[in-house]
Enzyme design. Structure first.
Site, PDB file in Angstrom:
ATOM      1  N   LYS B  79       0.856  -1.195   0.000  1.00  0.00           N
ATOM      2  CA  LYS B  79       0.000   0.000   0.000  1.00  0.00           C
ATOM      3  C   LYS B  79       0.890   1.241   0.000  1.00  0.00           C
ATOM      4  O   LYS B  79       1.927   1.279   0.692  1.00  0.00           O
ATOM      5  CB  LYS B  79      -0.885  -0.043   1.247  1.00  0.00           C
ATOM      6  CG  LYS B  79      -1.887   1.068   1.389  1.00  0.00           C
ATOM      7  CD  LYS B  79      -2.763   0.806   2.625  1.00  0.00           C
ATOM      8  CE  LYS B  79      -3.807   1.881   2.824  1.00  0.00           C
ATOM      9  NZ  LYS B  79      -4.691   1.582   3.976  1.00  0.00           N
ATOM     10  N   SER B 154      -9.280   1.765   3.031  1.00  0.00           N
ATOM     11  CA  SER B 154      -8.416   2.468   2.118  1.00  0.00           C
ATOM     12  C   SER B 154      -7.398   1.572   1.417  1.00  0.00           C
ATOM     13  O   SER B 154      -6.711   2.039   0.502  1.00  0.00           O
ATOM     14  CB  SER B 154      -7.672   3.577   2.870  1.00  0.00           C
ATOM     15  OG  SER B 154      -6.868   3.019   3.900  1.00  0.00           O
ATOM     16  N   SER B 178      -9.849  -0.713   7.169  1.00  0.00           N
ATOM     17  CA  SER B 178      -9.247  -0.568   5.840  1.00  0.00           C
ATOM     18  C   SER B 178      -8.515  -1.800   5.325  1.00  0.00           C
ATOM     19  O   SER B 178      -8.119  -1.835   4.156  1.00  0.00           O
ATOM     20  CB  SER B 178      -8.292   0.628   5.823  1.00  0.00           C
ATOM     21  OG  SER B 178      -9.019   1.828   5.853  1.00  0.00           O
TER      22      SER B 178
END
Lengths: 65, 463
Positions: B79, B154, B178
């Site tokens: 990420k 996210s 997330s």
């Protein structure tokens, strides 16, 4: 019921936070003030003065060496 | 697309038997990226040359000495809030478009040490806000099961990338869901470990006391393999736990007869009623667990709204604190969604925050007591299948309480496991929550469920 925020208080809080917002952003933000107030009311329970928060500092072994 | 996508465990066995080359595996993943990512937007920065070089190095080492472990030669993604030495780490923000860290985050370092092949940096929403956002430097990721739909956020790129087989696993971060959210909506597995088990060092903060780093992969077994590499004490993270690490794969396949599973019915049936497809997935999962010999109990906790309020207030304040300097000086360089989140900090007083942190202790004690005689508890991850990406409300924090935040508030390990397919053929999921540092039990139950159900045999059509 949450107490609606007045314009003076709203402007004071923004100034204190150091945020410079457009009029549109201010208008949008005002629409969610009540939501914050409701959440703040929800976390308040009758718990008395001795109730500790979750994050309470404790000395670890490495702090004592 | 080309050949079937292996899990990490399958690929590791084939690599060890010299039936699969890390170079061929990496090329197959790159082929999927080139074919699919123009639509899915899972990557913000593809490190193709580096990936091929790492794959060749892994192949040479494996041919000489065998694999160093099950992650040797496995293509992964990180990420884009995870610092990577010499590779842009933008947090999907205009504020960090030129940011190239001079060191790796601990989680990146550990996965590299395990021999993984870094394919690139994965889409997130700005500084790990839940999203979706359409005004960031790169577009939001799209759901591989239907690209009109949201991945959740996210860790959106990690969810899309794993589901589509562009990577075999990736790093997610989880402040209010997330990891588990994108895992649920993209039909993969995602584990938010116990707070402190995986180091946060070198990962951009969202909310210090709620942030967790964890594995996202196709199934529970692969999450176990990843967690084995990720877990462990790190002096760079002041919240890092210094305690023995379990063997996460050893317990897999051991069955779950006699384990006790508590169902928090009121969370998903009363406090926030879930969709028919999600409820069907939960009911069928309970029946499966019962059939596997688990004991099913009912659990009663404070209303979901209490957990949500507590976690949201803490999250709002801690996020506003982390980014206060930029909010004061460069507010309009943030995307709209992050900007509005930062503004909210203005309206939460110091006393509100500490009352929320006092409530946090009460809620955590409540969960501890409720789980005293249980191994895990179960509830929903999301209220429904993935919404259309254009239909997610701007102020979702005030819309409805989420099912994941309670376990960020408590810091307990929580996992999203695919429990079937609902409306439109989109995945639905259950959430399994364990006791602190008992990830091995959560993974064991998730693995047993996956092996007893057919849901791991189906990939998005695009993959």
């Amino acid at each position: 019921m949450p107490i609606p925020i007045n314009d003076a208080a709203f402007e004071y809080l923004l100034a204190r936070a150091g945020l410079t917002l457009t009029d549109a952003e201010k208008a949008e933000l005002k629409t969610v003030c009540d939501g914050i107030t409701e959440m703040a009311q929800r976390v308040r329970k009758p718990r008395g003065r001795m109730a500790e928060p979750a994050l309470t500092y404790g000395f670890a072994e490495e702090d004592l060496s | 697309m080309s050949a079937a996508i292996p899990t990490i465990a399958e690929a590791a066995r084939q690599i060890a038997a010299k039936e699969l080359s890390p170079v061929e595996l990496t090329k197959a993943c790159l082929e999927r990226v080139h074919a699919l990512d123009g639509e899915l937007h899972a990557f913000v920065h593809l490190t193709e040359e580096r990936a091929l070089a790492e794959a060749r190095a892994a192949e040479t080492a494996i041919m000489a000495n065998g694999p160093s472990g099950p992650l040797h030669g496995i293509p992964i993604g990180l990420k884009d809030i995870v610092d990577t030495k010499g590779i842009p780490t933008t947090c999907q923000s205009k504020l960090l478009q030129d940011n190239i860290p001079d060191s790796d985050a601990t989680c990146a370092e550990k996965l590299a040490a395990a021999g993984t092949v870094l394919m690139g940096k994965l889409t997130t929403h700005e500084f790990a806000d839940g999203g979706p956002s359409f005004d960031l430097p790169q577009p939001p990721a799209r759901n591989p099961w239907n690209t009109d739909h949201f991945t959740a956020g996210s860790s959106s790129g990690t969810g899309a990338g794993v589901a589509a087989g562009m990577i075999l696993c990736g790093i997610g971060t989880d402040t209010g869901g997330s990891i588990r959210g994108p895992a649920a909506l993209c039909g993969i597995a995602g584990l938010k470990p116990t707070y402190g088990l995986v180091s946060r060092a070198g990962v951009a903060p969202a909310a210090f006391s709620l942030d967790h780093i964890g594995p996202m992969a196709w199934n529970a077994e692969d999450c176990a393999i990843m967690l084995q590499a990720l877990a462990g004490h790190d002096p760079r993270d002041p919240a890092s736990a210094d305690r023995p690490i379990q063997d996460y794969t050893a317990a897999l396949g051991g069955g779950i007869k006699g384990l006790k599973i508590g169902i928090i019915h009121h969370f998903h049936e009363t406090d926030r009623k879930v969709s028919d497809g999600t409820q069907h997935g939960i009911n069928a999962a309970i029946a499966t667990f019962r059939g596997l010999g688990a004991e099913i109990r009912e659990v009663q906790l404070s209303p979901l709204q209490d957990w949500h309020a507590c976690g949201s207030l803490i999250s709002i304040v801690e996020r506003a604190t982390a980014y206060e300097e930029w909010a004061r000086t460069r507010l309009h360089d943030f995307g709209e969604r992050m900007r509005t989140r930062l503004m909210l900090g203005t309206f939460v007083s110091g006393v509100d925050y500490v009352q929320a942190v006092r409530r946090r202790r009460e809620l955590r004690d409540e969960l501890k007591a409720a789980m005293a005689d249980l191994d895990v508890v179960l509830t929903a991850v999301f209220a429904a299948e993935a919404p259309k990406i254009d239909d997610v409300p701007q102020w979702d924090v005030f819309h409805e309480p989420g099912f994941m935040m309670p376990f960020n508030v408590a810091g307990y390990p929580a996992m999203s496991v695919c429990s079937g397919f609902g409306a439109g053929g989109l995945p639905v999921a259950i959430q399994l929550v364990g006791k602190p540092f008992q990830e091995a039990t959560v993974l064991r139950i998730a693995d047993a469920f996956e092996k007893a159900t057919p849901f791991r045999n189906r990939r998005p059509t695009a993959a």
